[in-house]
Design a protein around this motif. Structure first.
Motif, mmCIF file in Angstrom:
data_model
loop_
_atom_site.group_PDB
_atom_site.id
_atom_site.type_symbol
_atom_site.label_atom_id
_atom_site.label_comp_id
_atom_site.label_asym_id
_atom_site.label_seq_id
_atom_site.Cartn_x
_atom_site.Cartn_y
_atom_site.Cartn_z
ATOM 1 N N LYS A 149 1.117 -1.170 -0.444
ATOM 2 C CA LYS A 149 -0.203 0.008 0.144
ATOM 3 C C LYS A 149 0.870 1.281 0.427
ATOM 4 C CE LYS A 149 -4.124 -1.625 0.970
ATOM 5 N NZ LYS A 149 -5.607 -1.674 -0.241
ATOM 6 N N PRO A 150 0.190 2.305 -0.798
ATOM 7 C CA PRO A 150 1.611 3.786 -0.851
ATOM 8 C C PRO A 150 0.725 3.801 0.658
ATOM 9 C CG PRO A 150 -0.620 3.536 -1.757
ATOM 10 C CD PRO A 150 -0.867 3.008 -1.465
ATOM 11 N N VAL A 151 2.061 4.615 1.553
ATOM 12 C CA VAL A 151 1.931 4.801 2.790
ATOM 13 C C VAL A 151 2.365 5.901 2.689
ATOM 14 C CG1 VAL A 151 1.413 3.156 3.809
ATOM 15 C CG2 VAL A 151 3.722 3.554 3.682
ATOM 16 N N ALA A 152 2.651 6.879 4.278
ATOM 17 C CA ALA A 152 3.347 7.927 4.185
ATOM 18 C C ALA A 152 3.656 8.170 6.153
ATOM 19 C CB ALA A 152 2.306 9.053 3.815
ATOM 20 N N MET A 153 5.072 8.597 6.274
ATOM 21 C CA MET A 153 5.207 8.593 7.781
ATOM 22 C C MET A 153 4.498 10.371 8.257
ATOM 23 S SD MET A 153 8.856 8.594 10.267
ATOM 24 C CE MET A 153 9.468 9.827 9.617
ATOM 25 N N MET A 154 3.660 10.214 8.821
ATOM 26 C CA MET A 154 2.412 11.396 9.807
ATOM 27 C C MET A 154 3.243 11.064 11.350
ATOM 28 S SD MET A 154 -0.657 13.059 10.691
ATOM 29 C CE MET A 154 -1.450 13.443 8.255
ATOM 30 N N VAL A 184 3.510 14.802 -4.997
ATOM 31 C CA VAL A 184 2.073 14.478 -4.693
ATOM 32 C C VAL A 184 1.757 12.934 -3.783
ATOM 33 C CG1 VAL A 184 0.205 13.670 -6.544
ATOM 34 C CG2 VAL A 184 1.829 15.347 -7.222
ATOM 35 N N ALA A 185 2.047 11.430 -3.983
ATOM 36 C CA ALA A 185 1.839 10.449 -3.150
ATOM 37 C C ALA A 185 2.103 10.686 -2.224
ATOM 38 C CB ALA A 185 2.811 9.534 -3.895
ATOM 39 N N ALA A 186 2.753 11.562 -1.283
ATOM 40 C CA ALA A 186 2.663 11.892 -0.222
ATOM 41 C C ALA A 186 1.547 12.714 0.613
ATOM 42 C CB ALA A 186 3.915 12.866 0.762
ATOM 43 N N ILE A 232 1.495 21.294 -6.321
ATOM 44 C CA ILE A 232 0.886 21.551 -5.453
ATOM 45 C C ILE A 232 -0.321 21.512 -6.553
ATOM 46 C CG2 ILE A 232 -0.118 24.445 -5.003
ATOM 47 C CD1 ILE A 232 2.730 23.964 -3.497
ATOM 48 N N GLU A 233 0.076 21.534 -7.582
ATOM 49 C CA GLU A 233 -1.327 22.444 -8.283
ATOM 50 C C GLU A 233 -1.755 20.689 -8.860
ATOM 51 O OE1 GLU A 233 0.958 23.508 -12.230
ATOM 52 O OE2 GLU A 233 1.241 25.702 -10.499
ATOM 53 N N ALA A 234 -0.942 19.726 -8.845
ATOM 54 C CA ALA A 234 -1.915 18.343 -9.360
ATOM 55 C C ALA A 234 -2.507 17.884 -8.373
ATOM 56 C CB ALA A 234 -0.392 17.021 -9.303
ATOM 57 N N LEU A 235 -2.049 18.657 -7.524
ATOM 58 C CA LEU A 235 -3.233 18.173 -6.080
ATOM 59 C C LEU A 235 -3.964 18.879 -6.254
ATOM 60 C CD1 LEU A 235 -0.544 17.611 -2.889
ATOM 61 C CD2 LEU A 235 -1.633 14.994 -4.060
ATOM 62 N N ARG A 236 -4.048 20.026 -6.377
ATOM 63 C CA ARG A 236 -5.106 20.431 -6.095
ATOM 64 C C ARG A 236 -6.403 20.379 -7.063
ATOM 65 N NH1 ARG A 236 -2.056 27.062 -6.058
ATOM 66 N NH2 ARG A 236 -1.703 26.510 -3.802
ATOM 67 N N LEU A 264 3.175 19.510 4.743
ATOM 68 C CA LEU A 264 4.277 18.649 4.051
ATOM 69 C C LEU A 264 5.486 18.949 4.008
ATOM 70 C CD1 LEU A 264 2.645 17.321 0.801
ATOM 71 C CD2 LEU A 264 2.453 16.616 3.043
ATOM 72 N N CYS A 265 6.453 18.045 4.336
ATOM 73 C CA CYS A 265 7.769 18.645 4.684
ATOM 74 C C CYS A 265 8.757 18.103 3.333
ATOM 75 C CB CYS A 265 8.500 18.751 5.870
ATOM 76 S SG CYS A 265 7.243 19.695 7.344
ATOM 77 N N MET A 266 9.845 18.713 3.338
ATOM 78 C CA MET A 266 10.327 18.202 2.038
ATOM 79 C C MET A 266 11.606 16.762 2.544
ATOM 80 S SD MET A 266 9.564 19.395 -0.255
ATOM 81 C CE MET A 266 7.299 19.377 0.409
ATOM 82 N N TYR A 267 12.181 17.056 4.024
ATOM 83 C CA TYR A 267 13.339 16.225 4.440
ATOM 84 C C TYR A 267 13.460 15.839 5.792
ATOM 85 C CZ TYR A 267 15.321 20.580 5.605
ATOM 86 O OH TYR A 267 16.001 22.229 6.261
ATOM 87 N N HIS A 268 13.410 14.757 6.127
ATOM 88 C CA HIS A 268 13.203 14.896 7.484
ATOM 89 C C HIS A 268 13.180 16.070 9.189
ATOM 90 C CE1 HIS A 268 14.458 12.561 11.556
ATOM 91 N NE2 HIS A 268 13.413 11.639 11.526
ATOM 92 N N ASP A 269 14.586 16.230 8.768
ATOM 93 C CA ASP A 269 14.493 17.211 10.167
ATOM 94 C C ASP A 269 13.339 18.560 9.614
ATOM 95 O OD1 ASP A 269 16.360 15.994 11.418
ATOM 96 O OD2 ASP A 269 18.430 16.669 11.396
ATOM 97 N N GLN A 270 12.590 18.615 8.620
ATOM 98 C CA GLN A 270 12.664 19.704 8.134
ATOM 99 C C GLN A 270 11.215 20.204 8.895
ATOM 100 O OE1 GLN A 270 10.649 20.632 4.001
ATOM 101 N NE2 GLN A 270 12.294 22.702 4.835
#
Length: 332
Positions: A149-154, A184-186, A232-236, A264-270
């Motif tokens: 499954k497509p997943v994300a860490m929150m 987009v996936a995240a 961002i445009e794709a998600l909209r 949505l952050c671009m890398y871990h520490d952000q």
């Protein structure tokens, strides 16, 4: 009245603080709260309780359904036997199969709807990988066990939710790995998770920029124009409310946080720096996109204090409470 399904708390790294956290979370149980069971070695938990002076009766059970009848008076444990003696602070790859067995058992019990969800204690990734584990962490392993499954860490606390698009990579590798498709996936998984797990009917996302000042019209990097804005445009276009890219240094103050439900952050520490600054002990790691509930404390194995009796169970207790809330929204 039917008793609610229990939650399951996995062993995690047996040389870390996970066992102590499980014992202390049971001591903090509340009357009328959802019961939980431990997927762990009952002998090691009993020995650990005795060593730390914690009054926690441990009761071995044969089925998850027995947990509700046991929980008020003892910590119910579905046995997962260690393969070698455990020494606090000194992980042994020989026990990696037990750590993984507990996770796999939690997934099977979740899929069979014998438990309402799983709360995972921290694992020691390097020790598991020395024993042949090929995943970067829990999130990717659970995605595979759930059938890809497509997943994300929150990461979530009452004041903030963040989703890192890239996770356990060096900063240089994270920049290289950042793509429109990954954002987009995240974003897609985050929005669905906010609805399914947090009950937010129309979630709002904010997207952090990668570069200082959001690239400042290309003078400090062009990833915002080439990669982030198209995402961002794709998600909209999919009907998701998204704003950004926003400079990360202005995205996490109290007024800004009122404008979105997750960033949505671009890398871990952000992602992790703001949430650990806002709520260091109460942050919870959630895997969104799975067909079952999974939460985890937002910290590591703390090998340096394992076995000393000083571990703070606040994040594990918050993870148990959040899993309970999510399970109720799913009707469990």
């Amino acid at each position: 009245m039917t008793a609610p399904l229990p939650l399951a708390v996995t062993m995690g790294e047996p040389a870390g603080v996970g066992g102590e956290l499980t014992l202390r979370a049971w001591q903090a149980r509340r009357g009328g709260g959802r019961p939980f069971l431990a997927l762990d070695d009952p002998e090691r938990l009993s020995a650990l309780a005795a060593r730390l002076g914690l009054t926690v009766p441990v009761r071995t059970i044969a089925r998850a359904a027995e947990a509700s009848g046991v929980f008020a008076g003892a910590l119910p444990v579905l046995p997962v036997r260690l393969r070698a003696a455990c020494r606090p602070g000194r992980p042994d790859p020989a026990n990696a199969p037990a750590t993984l067995e507990a996770i796999e058992m939690a997934v099977r019990l979740s899929q069979a709807r014998e438990i309402a969800g799983m709360v995972t204690n921290p694992i020691q990734k390097k020790t598991l990988q020395e024993a042949g584990f090929r995943h970067p962490g829990h999130t990717e392993f659970l995605a595979e066990l759930a059938g890809g499954k497509p997943v994300a860490m929150m990461l979530a606390c009452p004041e903030l939710r963040v989703v890192p698009v890239t996770i356990h990579l060096s900063l240089a590798e994270a920049v290289h790995a950042l793509t429109t498709e990954a954002i987009v996936a995240a974003g897609r998984v985050a929005a669905a998770g906010l609805t399914a797990l947090f009950g937010i009917a129309a979630p709002r996302l904010a997207v952090a920029a990668l570069n200082p000042h959001a690239g400042e019209q290309g003078t400090m990097g062009d990833e915002e124009t080439r990669i982030i804005r198209p995402a961002i445009e794709a998600l909209r276009r999919e009907g998701i409310a998204v704003e950004g890219p926003a400079p990360a240094d202005t995205l996490f103050h109290p007024a800004a946080r009122k404008r979105y439900d997750a960033a949505l952050c671009m890398y871990h520490d952000q992602a992790l720096i703001p949430i650990k600054t806002i709520d260091f002990t109460g942050g919870v790691n959630v895997t969104v996109g799975l067909p079952f509930v999974r939460t985890s404390p937002d910290h590591g194995t703390a090998l340096d204090i394992a076995g000393t009796g000083t571990a703070d169970p606040a994040s594990l207790i918050a993870a148990i409470d959040m899993a309970d809330d999510m399970a109720r929204r799913r009707g469990d």
